[in-house]
Motif scaffolding. Structure first.
Motif, PDB file in Angstrom:
ATOM      1  N   UNK A   8       0.815  -1.214   0.000  1.00 12.25           N
ATOM      2  CA  UNK A   8       0.000   0.000   0.000  1.00 12.25           C
ATOM      3  C   UNK A   8       0.852   1.270   0.000  1.00 12.25           C
ATOM      4  N   UNK A   9       1.945   1.278   0.762  1.00 13.30           N
ATOM      5  CA  UNK A   9       2.798   2.472   0.802  1.00 13.30           C
ATOM      6  C   UNK A   9       3.353   2.790  -0.592  1.00 13.30           C
ATOM      7  N   UNK A  10       3.859   1.765  -1.250  1.00 19.18           N
ATOM      8  CA  UNK A  10       4.479   1.949  -2.563  1.00 19.18           C
ATOM      9  C   UNK A  10       3.441   2.346  -3.610  1.00 19.18           C
TER      10      UNK A  10
ATOM     11  N   UNK B 241      -1.595  17.943 -10.243  1.00 18.20           N
ATOM     12  CA  UNK B 241      -2.641  17.748  -9.239  1.00 18.20           C
ATOM     13  C   UNK B 241      -1.952  17.629  -7.876  1.00 18.20           C
ATOM     14  N   UNK B 242      -2.203  18.549  -6.945  1.00 25.38           N
ATOM     15  CA  UNK B 242      -1.599  18.423  -5.625  1.00 25.38           C
ATOM     16  C   UNK B 242      -2.019  17.098  -4.982  1.00 25.38           C
ATOM     17  N   UNK B 243      -1.023  16.377  -4.480  1.00 23.93           N
ATOM     18  CA  UNK B 243      -1.292  15.073  -3.869  1.00 23.93           C
ATOM     19  C   UNK B 243      -0.301  14.835  -2.741  1.00 23.93           C
ATOM     20  N   UNK B 244      -0.760  14.128  -1.718  1.00 25.38           N
ATOM     21  CA  UNK B 244       0.084  13.803  -0.584  1.00 25.38           C
ATOM     22  C   UNK B 244      -0.260  12.435  -0.040  1.00 25.38           C
ATOM     23  N   UNK B 245       0.476  12.046   0.975  1.00 26.92           N
ATOM     24  CA  UNK B 245       0.342  10.730   1.585  1.00 26.92           C
ATOM     25  C   UNK B 245      -0.294  10.868   2.963  1.00 26.92           C
ATOM     26  N   UNK B 246      -1.204   9.960   3.278  1.00 25.63           N
ATOM     27  CA  UNK B 246      -1.840   9.946   4.585  1.00 25.63           C
ATOM     28  C   UNK B 246      -2.012   8.492   5.013  1.00 25.63           C
ATOM     29  N   UNK B 247      -2.350   8.305   6.283  1.00 30.38           N
ATOM     30  CA  UNK B 247      -2.244   6.966   6.848  1.00 30.38           C
ATOM     31  C   UNK B 247      -3.363   6.664   7.839  1.00 30.38           C
ATOM     32  N   UNK B 248      -3.634   5.364   7.957  1.00 25.82           N
ATOM     33  CA  UNK B 248      -4.525   4.824   8.976  1.00 25.82           C
ATOM     34  C   UNK B 248      -3.734   3.828   9.818  1.00 25.82           C
ATOM     35  N   UNK B 249      -4.143   3.652  11.052  1.00 25.78           N
ATOM     36  CA  UNK B 249      -3.622   2.560  11.880  1.00 25.78           C
ATOM     37  C   UNK B 249      -4.747   1.554  12.013  1.00 25.78           C
ATOM     38  N   UNK B 250      -4.546   0.365  11.433  1.00 22.37           N
ATOM     39  CA  UNK B 250      -5.561  -0.679  11.414  1.00 22.37           C
ATOM     40  C   UNK B 250      -5.123  -1.853  12.276  1.00 22.37           C
TER      41      UNK B 250
ATOM     42  N   UNK C 197      -1.327   2.822   4.111  1.00 17.93           N
ATOM     43  CA  UNK C 197      -1.104   4.033   3.335  1.00 17.93           C
ATOM     44  C   UNK C 197      -2.226   4.382   2.374  1.00 17.93           C
ATOM     45  N   UNK C 198      -2.521   5.688   2.297  1.00 12.29           N
ATOM     46  CA  UNK C 198      -3.546   6.243   1.416  1.00 12.29           C
ATOM     47  C   UNK C 198      -2.962   7.442   0.667  1.00 12.29           C
ATOM     48  N   UNK C 199      -3.757   7.983  -0.245  1.00 10.10           N
ATOM     49  CA  UNK C 199      -3.392   9.195  -0.982  1.00 10.10           C
ATOM     50  C   UNK C 199      -4.493  10.230  -0.773  1.00 10.10           C
ATOM     51  N   UNK C 200      -4.101  11.490  -0.648  1.00 10.50           N
ATOM     52  CA  UNK C 200      -5.068  12.588  -0.658  1.00 10.50           C
ATOM     53  C   UNK C 200      -4.741  13.482  -1.843  1.00 10.50           C
ATOM     54  N   UNK C 201      -5.778  13.939  -2.545  1.00  5.94           N
ATOM     55  CA  UNK C 201      -5.590  14.832  -3.679  1.00  5.94           C
ATOM     56  C   UNK C 201      -6.532  16.010  -3.556  1.00  5.94           C
TER      57      UNK C 201
ATOM     58  N   UNK D 290       9.449   5.046   5.065  1.00  8.59           N
ATOM     59  CA  UNK D 290      10.546   4.957   4.107  1.00  8.59           C
ATOM     60  C   UNK D 290      11.648   4.036   4.614  1.00  8.59           C
ATOM     61  N   UNK D 291      11.942   4.091   5.900  1.00  6.48           N
ATOM     62  CA  UNK D 291      12.967   3.218   6.474  1.00  6.48           C
ATOM     63  C   UNK D 291      12.581   1.747   6.288  1.00  6.48           C
ATOM     64  N   UNK D 292      11.328   1.406   6.565  1.00  7.63           N
ATOM     65  CA  UNK D 292      10.874   0.017   6.414  1.00  7.63           C
ATOM     66  C   UNK D 292      11.003  -0.444   4.962  1.00  7.63           C
ATOM     67  N   UNK D 293      10.608   0.397   4.020  1.00  7.40           N
ATOM     68  CA  UNK D 293      10.672   0.023   2.606  1.00  7.40           C
ATOM     69  C   UNK D 293      12.112  -0.108   2.119  1.00  7.40           C
ATOM     70  N   UNK D 294      12.926   0.867   2.429  1.00  8.40           N
ATOM     71  CA  UNK D 294      14.281   0.883   1.880  1.00  8.40           C
ATOM     72  C   UNK D 294      15.195  -0.179   2.477  1.00  8.40           C
TER      73      UNK D 294
END
Length: 199
Positions: A82-84, A98-107, A119-123, A179-183
């Motif tokens: 989901x993050x990627x 289109x302005x876009x950013x990253x946002x998150x939920x804790x599930x 991970x989600x996207x906001x536009x 980013x640390x987890x992914x990289x």
């Protein structure tokens, strides 16, 4: 849900960097392939969302062991969690201004155990006075995320009664924990063991 911009300058949500590398040829080629004559910005945003949601499998669904973290790599390998996938959609949107950013939920699981950050996207499209969240994770039985600028149609609704959380922060770049987890993951199995549980 009202999102809070981490950076008050809207240009931060249009910028390219090492992760959201929307100037990369692979991203530009994808944008060109998704753009049709006469597409307005609203249609393009929906088409880009559906492309990431439907044609780039979530690696937990596909079993792909590779871990991607740059938008261009997600699009080139057609793979990511989901993050990627959120990073890739953000790049495709920013590439069309289109302005876009990253946002998150804790599930969590149904009993509140095993928390994980999703991970989600906001536009923000012209004529809209607020950010709209979308979830490009990828649909499957029990998950039906849709593109919507009004009522949210995310993969999961937060259940506050068991400790789930909608984080209100809108990030121009991935948080350090993500980013640390992914990289640093050699493969998806290692990533799964080290997914962030909170931001």
């Amino acid at each position: 849900m009202e999102l809070i911009q981490q950076n008050p300058d809207i240009s931060a949500y249009l910028a390219a960097d090492e992760v959201i590398d929307h100037e990369h040829p692979v991203v530009r080629e994808t944008v060109a392939a998704l753009t049709r004559k006469g597409y307005d910005v609203y249609t393009y945003a929906r088409v880009a969302f559906e492309y990431v949601r439907d044609t780039i499998p979530h690696s937990a669904d596909s079993g792909d062991p590779r871990v991607t973290w740059r938008a261009s790599d997600v699009l080139a390998t057609r793979n990511g969690i989901c993050y990627a996938k959120s990073i890739a959609l953000t790049a495709l949107l920013r590439a069309r201004a289109v302005p876009a950013g990253l946002c998150y939920q804790r599930l969590t699981d149904d009993d509140g155990a095993n928390p994980v950050v999703h991970g989600l996207v906001a536009l923000r499209l012209p004529g809209h006075d607020r950010w709209a969240r979308v979830d490009p994770r990828g649909n499957k039985p029990g998950v039906n995320a849709q593109f919507s600028l009004g009522t949210e149609r995310l993969a999961w609704a937060v259940r506050e009664e068991i400790g789930e959380v909608d984080h209100p922060a809108l990030h121009a770049t991935p948080p350090t924990e993500i980013l640390h987890a992914l990289r640093n993951a050699r493969d998806r199995a290692e990533l799964w063991r080290n997914l962030p549980t909170r931001l």
